[in-house]
Design a protein around this motif. Structure first.
Motif, PDB file in Angstrom:
ATOM      1  N   ALA A   1      13.548 -24.853 -26.183  1.00 53.94           N
ATOM      2  CA  ALA A   1      14.375 -24.426 -25.059  1.00 53.94           C
ATOM      3  C   ALA A   1      13.996 -23.015 -24.658  1.00 53.94           C
ATOM      4  N   ALA A   2      13.759 -22.829 -23.375  1.00 56.87           N
ATOM      5  CA  ALA A   2      13.385 -21.516 -22.861  1.00 56.87           C
ATOM      6  C   ALA A   2      14.558 -20.885 -22.135  1.00 56.87           C
ATOM      7  N   SER A   3      14.658 -19.591 -22.268  1.00 52.57           N
ATOM      8  CA  SER A   3      15.683 -18.847 -21.535  1.00 52.57           C
ATOM      9  C   SER A   3      15.093 -17.533 -21.054  1.00 52.57           C
ATOM     10  N   GLY A   4      15.753 -16.947 -20.090  1.00 49.80           N
ATOM     11  CA  GLY A   4      15.302 -15.670 -19.566  1.00 49.80           C
ATOM     12  C   GLY A   4      14.482 -15.793 -18.299  1.00 49.80           C
ATOM     13  N   ARG A   5      13.862 -16.944 -18.123  1.00 45.72           N
ATOM     14  CA  ARG A   5      13.035 -17.172 -16.941  1.00 45.72           C
ATOM     15  C   ARG A   5      12.738 -18.659 -16.851  1.00 45.72           C
ATOM     16  N   THR A   6      12.599 -19.146 -15.645  1.00 45.03           N
ATOM     17  CA  THR A   6      12.212 -20.534 -15.518  1.00 45.03           C
ATOM     18  C   THR A   6      10.769 -20.734 -15.973  1.00 45.03           C
ATOM     19  N   MET A   7      10.538 -21.840 -16.648  1.00 47.56           N
ATOM     20  CA  MET A   7       9.218 -22.154 -17.170  1.00 47.56           C
ATOM     21  C   MET A   7       8.436 -23.093 -16.257  1.00 47.56           C
ATOM     22  N   ARG A   8       8.968 -23.376 -15.067  1.00 49.90           N
ATOM     23  CA  ARG A   8       8.360 -24.441 -14.290  1.00 49.90           C
ATOM     24  C   ARG A   8       6.937 -24.137 -13.862  1.00 49.90           C
ATOM     25  N   ASN A   9       6.538 -22.874 -13.858  1.00 44.55           N
ATOM     26  CA  ASN A   9       5.163 -22.527 -13.488  1.00 44.55           C
ATOM     27  C   ASN A   9       4.275 -22.259 -14.701  1.00 44.55           C
ATOM     28  N   TYR A  10       4.850 -22.413 -15.868  1.00 43.45           N
ATOM     29  CA  TYR A  10       4.127 -22.108 -17.096  1.00 43.45           C
ATOM     30  C   TYR A  10       3.569 -23.391 -17.721  1.00 43.45           C
ATOM     31  N   ALA A  11       2.402 -23.279 -18.311  1.00 43.44           N
ATOM     32  CA  ALA A  11       1.968 -24.317 -19.233  1.00 43.44           C
ATOM     33  C   ALA A  11       2.689 -24.092 -20.556  1.00 43.44           C
ATOM     34  N   MET A  12       2.936 -25.171 -21.254  1.00 40.52           N
ATOM     35  CA  MET A  12       3.629 -25.086 -22.535  1.00 40.52           C
ATOM     36  C   MET A  12       2.770 -25.742 -23.601  1.00 40.52           C
ATOM     37  N   GLY A  13       2.798 -25.170 -24.777  1.00 38.80           N
ATOM     38  CA  GLY A  13       2.003 -25.722 -25.862  1.00 38.80           C
ATOM     39  C   GLY A  13       2.774 -25.758 -27.162  1.00 38.80           C
ATOM     40  N   TRP A  14       2.326 -26.635 -28.034  1.00 37.97           N
ATOM     41  CA  TRP A  14       2.814 -26.671 -29.408  1.00 37.97           C
ATOM     42  C   TRP A  14       1.642 -26.363 -30.337  1.00 37.97           C
ATOM     43  N   PHE A  15       1.909 -25.498 -31.282  1.00 39.55           N
ATOM     44  CA  PHE A  15       0.947 -25.130 -32.299  1.00 39.55           C
ATOM     45  C   PHE A  15       1.620 -25.291 -33.659  1.00 39.55           C
ATOM     46  N   ARG A  16       0.822 -25.288 -34.706  1.00 41.06           N
ATOM     47  CA  ARG A  16       1.411 -25.375 -36.039  1.00 41.06           C
ATOM     48  C   ARG A  16       0.602 -24.529 -37.014  1.00 41.06           C
TER      49      ARG A  16
END
Length: 124
Positions: A23-38
Motif C-alpha cells: 500500500a502506497a501513501s503520500g502520493r499517487t502511484m499511478r505513474n510509477y512502475a512498481m516492483g517486488w524484490f526479495r
C-alpha cells in the motif's frame, strides 16, 4: 514523500500460497512502475517481478515465472503479489518498490522508494 507498506507475509508449507500486498501513501502511484524484490539471509537483494505504470507490461524473474502474479490497482494505490507453489528457496524478506519513471525493470537502482519488507518463510 512516499511511504510503501508491505503486508501478507508469513509462514507457509512448500506448495502453498501467499498473497503480498503493498500500500502506497503520500502520493499517487499511478505513474510509477512498481516492483517486488526479495532478500534472503546472506544474499543480495534480487528482482522478482515488476509492472509498468499502466499494468500492460510485466517482467518476471525466471524464478517467479509461472508461479507468481503481480497486479496493481491504481485507484486504491496498491500492488499485490500472488505467490503460488512456494518453495523453501522462496524464503526471504520481500520488498515493494516504486520507480518514478514508470517503465519497470529489474534494476534496483531505478527504484526510488522502498518499503520496509515483509518476511516470507516456506517450510519444507
Amino acid at each position: 514523500q512516499v511511504q510503501l507498506v508491505e503486508s501478507g507475509g508469513g509462514l507457509v508449507q512448500a506448495g502453498g500460497s501467499l498473497r503480498l500486498s503493498c500500500a502506497a501513501s503520500g502520493r499517487t502511484m499511478r505513474n510509477y512502475a512498481m516492483g517486488w524484490f526479495r532478500q534472503a539471509p546472506g544474499k543480495e537483494r534480487e528482482f522478482v517481478v515488476a509492472i509498468n505504470w499502466n499494468g500492460r507490461n510485466i517482467y518476471y524473474a525466471d524464478s517467479a515465472k509461472g508461479r507468481f502474479t503481480i497486479s496493481r490497482d491504481n485507484a486504491r494505490n496498491t500492488v499485490d503479489l500472488q505467490m503460488n507453489s512456494l518453495r523453501p528457496e522462496d524464503t526471504a524478506v520481500y520488498y515493494c518498490a516504486a520507480d518514478p519513471y514508470g517503465v519497470g525493470s529489474g534494476n534496483t537502482n531505478a527504484y526510488r522508494y522502498w518499503g520496509q519488507g515483509t518476511q516470507v518463510t516456506v517450510s519444507s
